[in-house]
Every structure is written in structure tokens, then in C-alpha cells.
Design a protein around this motif. Structure first.
Motif, PDB file in Angstrom:
ATOM      1  N   ALA A  62      88.851  77.677  76.899  1.00  8.01           N
ATOM      2  CA  ALA A  62      90.152  78.172  77.356  1.00  8.01           C
ATOM      3  C   ALA A  62      90.064  78.701  78.784  1.00  8.01           C
ATOM      4  N   SER A  86      88.008  77.587  81.101  1.00  8.91           N
ATOM      5  CA  SER A  86      87.596  76.537  82.039  1.00  8.91           C
ATOM      6  C   SER A  86      88.796  75.735  82.530  1.00  8.91           C
ATOM      7  N   ASP A  87      88.516  74.836  83.494  1.00  8.52           N
ATOM      8  CA  ASP A  87      89.562  73.941  83.992  1.00  8.52           C
ATOM      9  C   ASP A  87      90.096  73.054  82.876  1.00  8.52           C
ATOM     10  N   LYS A 127      92.522  74.958  80.819  1.00  3.87           N
ATOM     11  CA  LYS A 127      93.815  75.090  81.508  1.00  3.87           C
ATOM     12  C   LYS A 127      94.589  73.792  81.436  1.00  3.87           C
ATOM     13  N   GLN A 128      93.880  72.671  81.560  1.00  4.52           N
ATOM     14  CA  GLN A 128      94.550  71.380  81.473  1.00  4.52           C
ATOM     15  C   GLN A 128      95.046  71.110  80.054  1.00  4.52           C
ATOM     16  N   LYS A 181      96.096  73.326  78.036  1.00  6.21           N
ATOM     17  CA  LYS A 181      97.288  74.152  77.844  1.00  6.21           C
ATOM     18  C   LYS A 181      98.537  73.480  78.393  1.00  6.21           C
TER      19      LYS A 181
END
Length: 183
Positions: free
Chosen positions: A118, A120-121, A124-125, A127
Motif C-alpha cells: 500500500a 509503494s508505487d 498507489k497505482q 488504489k
């Protein structure tokens, strides 16, 4: 102490007289119940019934009159108690587990991975996807489940799982390409 019955009650029971069985039970059952309860039997009433089933099935072998019958009855009760102690030793009782009371608990490996994911990149992606797409990708890729398994878990058809997966992967691809274009 139970009052004594005449020895002829035992003889009558040995001859099959129902009234004699009733007298024996009425006289001895309270003492047997008290003995088993004091010993900590889990189901005292059932144990008393088992004792008298054994006593009555073997009443023809009892010798020594009333005192012999009392001795035999309490020896059967004691044997039931010993059986119960042995059963408990083989099959100990289980208490409900309360994770809040256990100081040894730590987060699961899955929780640790998901927490780091959650942050990390990739997290985020993920999400940026709609919840169903995110769930399908996590179940398919992280949990390594088949389309059919994911469909069953999510209560959807296999075809809709394929579509959610395809759309989720396309959106992730688009997000990654956009990020790379900015770099």
C-alpha cells in the motif's frame, strides 16, 4: 447414607422384579449422584444412568446381599469416574482463543506485505483501480488463484472476472506508461 434395603430386594431384582429394581435405584441413585458430582463429573445425570445400566445388567452376579450390592454399585460408579478422568486426559477441553489476550501475536506475513504494498508505487497505482478490479488482480496475481476460484470467491461469473482482470491490467499499464512519460 442411604437406608438399607432388605436382602430379599436384591433377590427379587435378580429374579427380574421391576419393583425391586425401582427400590434399588431410588435408594442408591442419590448417593451415586452425590459421589459423581463431588468428583466433578461433567454430565452427572448421564453417568448415573450408565452406572445403573451396568449394575442392573450384571445384578445376577452380585453376592453379599445389600452391602454387596452397595459395594458393587459404588465400584461401578468409581470405574465411570476413572473412565471420565482418562477421557479428559486423552481429549483435553479447548478454550476459545482470544488474540487480544495473547502477547505473542504479531501481524501476519500477508498483512506486512499488503501494508508495504500500500505504501509503494504499486500500491498507489492499485488504489487507482475500482475495488472489483483491484480485488481480482490481488486474488489472481498475489494469491495465485485461478479464474474459477476468484469467480467463486467474488460471486461473479468467470467471464466477468476475465473482463475485470483485463480492464484492471490495461488501467495499470496506462498509469505506468503515463508515469514513465513524465520521467
Amino acid at each position: 447414607m442411604a437406608h438399607a434395603l432388605p436382602d430379599d430386594v436384591l433377590s427379587a431384582a435378580q429374579s427380574g422384579d421391576p419393583a425391586a429394581f425401582s427400590s434399588i435405584y431410588t435408594t442408591l441413585a442419590p448417593g451415586v449422584t452425590g459421589y459423581l458430582r463431588a468428583r466433578g463429573m461433567e454430565d452427572t445425570e448421564a453417568s448415573v444412568q450408565e452406572v445403573f445400566l451396568t449394575v442392573f445388567s450384571r445384578i445376577g452376579t452380585v453376592r453379599g446381599g445389600w452391602q454387596g450390592l452397595r459395594t458393587f454399585t459404588f465400584s461401578v460408579a468409581h470405574a465411570r469416574y476413572v473412565d471420565e478422568v482418562r477421557r479428559r486426559a486423552r481429549h483435553p477441553g479447548f478454550a476459545d482463543y482470544d488474540p487480544g489476550a495473547d502477547p505473542r501475536t504479531t501481524g501476519s506475513a500477508e498483512e506486512a506485505v499488503l501494508d508495504s504494498l500500500a505504501a509503494s508505487d504499486v500500491g498507489k497505482q492499485l488504489k487507482a483501480l475500482n475495488p472489483d478490479q483491484r480485488e481480482v488482480l490481488l486474488l489472481r496475481i498475489v494469491a495465485d488463484l485461478s479464474l474459477e476460484q476468484v469467480a467463486e470467491i467474488m460471486g461473479k461469473s468467470t467471464g466477468s472476472i476475465k473482463q475485470l482482470q483485463r480492464r484492471g491490467l490495461l488501467k495499470l499499464k496506462s498509469l505506468i506508461e503515463r508515469k514513465e512519460a513524465l520521467v
